[in-house]
Design a protein around this motif. Structure first.
Motif, PDB file in Angstrom:
ATOM      1  N   PRO A 186       0.723  -1.212  -0.006  1.00  0.00           N
ATOM      2  CA  PRO A 186       0.064   0.118  -0.022  1.00  0.00           C
ATOM      3  C   PRO A 186       0.758   1.266   0.147  1.00  0.00           C
ATOM      4  N   PRO A 187       0.055   2.256  -0.750  1.00  0.00           N
ATOM      5  CA  PRO A 187      -1.011   2.538  -1.057  1.00  0.00           C
ATOM      6  C   PRO A 187      -1.094   1.912  -2.595  1.00  0.00           C
ATOM      7  N   HIS A 188      -0.188   1.376  -3.346  1.00  0.00           N
ATOM      8  CA  HIS A 188      -0.375   0.897  -4.379  1.00  0.00           C
ATOM      9  C   HIS A 188      -1.476   0.070  -4.679  1.00  0.00           C
ATOM     10  N   ARG A 189      -2.319   0.233  -5.637  1.00  0.00           N
ATOM     11  CA  ARG A 189      -3.353  -0.686  -6.158  1.00  0.00           C
ATOM     12  C   ARG A 189      -3.065  -1.450  -7.177  1.00  0.00           C
ATOM     13  N   VAL A 190      -3.373  -2.679  -7.482  1.00  0.00           N
ATOM     14  CA  VAL A 190      -3.065  -3.565  -8.454  1.00  0.00           C
ATOM     15  C   VAL A 190      -4.062  -3.139  -9.638  1.00  0.00           C
ATOM     16  N   SER A 191      -3.488  -2.904 -10.695  1.00  0.00           N
ATOM     17  CA  SER A 191      -4.293  -2.316 -12.004  1.00  0.00           C
ATOM     18  C   SER A 191      -5.150  -0.951 -11.608  1.00  0.00           C
ATOM     19  N   GLY A 192      -4.344  -0.303 -10.705  1.00  0.00           N
ATOM     20  CA  GLY A 192      -5.120   1.073 -10.129  1.00  0.00           C
ATOM     21  C   GLY A 192      -6.483   0.640  -9.372  1.00  0.00           C
ATOM     22  N   VAL A 193      -6.891  -0.493  -9.084  1.00  0.00           N
ATOM     23  CA  VAL A 193      -8.205  -0.858  -8.382  1.00  0.00           C
ATOM     24  C   VAL A 193      -7.994  -1.570  -7.361  1.00  0.00           C
TER      25      VAL A 193
END
Length: 265
Positions: free
Chosen positions: A15-22
């Motif tokens: 976090p805060p990365h989200r897989v595929s932005g989702v």
């Protein structure tokens, strides 16, 4: 009796990365573990957990650390194999203290219970989405099956050993299925295969053996068999599986979806 809890495709990222932005996959796995902990009175006892690949989304050390933080909340022995999103050396380093992974080469392993042999196979081709069973891995499986002819085997791999019908996934499927089938034809005891990769539950067959895939904790792949099916995922709740040996195999799908009940009939 031996009962294995099967998780797959956790795709943990930092976090805060989200897989595929989702997808906040760290939080999604945390929610799944919380749900499983609440379920344990109903589904236990559990002898071990196996995670069939794509533990992380990017194969980095911090993601493996966060994965362990969630999985180890269960307080159960756990085993894992790599998926196409994992990287072999960072995964080996992150799990080295668990002592079941080999120090070099492919991440193939065996763990014995009193009445069941659990075998993990490494199908990863680093840099590619599809998978393979190389000669060393096929030889490892053959030896592992022959060495314990007195007990059945539950074989875990990431890429399913059959086509699921979702075309964009079948294009990145498993090589060397005929060679696998030949080994299973000669197996001295009953074998069941479990896999991930397709983020949904499918049941197939390779050689004489049933093979199953589990729903994922991170996302779902809609069942769409059209040639024009869109490539992508759904945020619909996934699930996990239980695999029992009790004189025969029984496999159970458990949804992570919520609802009310049970209501009396």
């Amino acid at each position: 009796m031996t009962r294995i809890l099967h998780l797959t495709d956790t795709h943990v990222t930092v976090p805060p990365h989200r897989v595929s932005g989702v997808l906040d996959t760290f939080a999604l796995l945390g929610s799944a573990i919380t749900r499983i902990l609440a379920d344990l009175d109903r589904i236990g006892p559990i002898d071990a957990v196996v995670v069939t690949g794509d533990l992380t989304d990017q194969g980095d050390a911090e993601s493996y650390r966060l994965l362990r933080r969630q999985i180890e909340r269960l307080g159960l022995p756990w085993f894992a194999i790599p998926g196409n999103h994992d990287l072999r050396d960072p995964m080996r380093a992150a799990l080295a203290d668990l002592e079941y992974l080999p120090a070099e080469g492919r991440l193939n392993w065996v763990h014995d219970f009193a009445d069941l042999r659990l075998i993990g196979l490494d199908t990863l081709i680093e840099g590619q989405a599809g998978g393979t069973l190389d000669a060393d891995t096929l030889g490892f499986l053959q030896d592992a099956l022959q060495a314990r002819a007195d007990v059945p085997a539950l074989v875990a791999l990431h890429h399913p050993p059959f086509a699921c019908g979702i075309r964009f996934m079948d294009r990145i499927g498993l090589e060397c299925i005929p060679q696998l089938a030949a080994i299973l034809d000669a197996a001295p005891s009953e074998v069941r295969l479990i896999a991930g990769h397709v983020h949904n539950t499918f049941i197939g067959q390779v050689g004489p053996c049933i093979a199953l895939t589990s729903a994922a904790t991170s996302s779902s792949f809609p069942v769409d068999f059209r040639p024009t099916a869109p490539v992508g995922f759904s945020t619909a709740p996934g699930g996990y599986m239980l695999h029992d040996w009790r004189g025969g195999f029984q496999s159970t799908c458990v949804s992570l979806a919520s609802g009310t009940g049970p209501h009396p009939f």
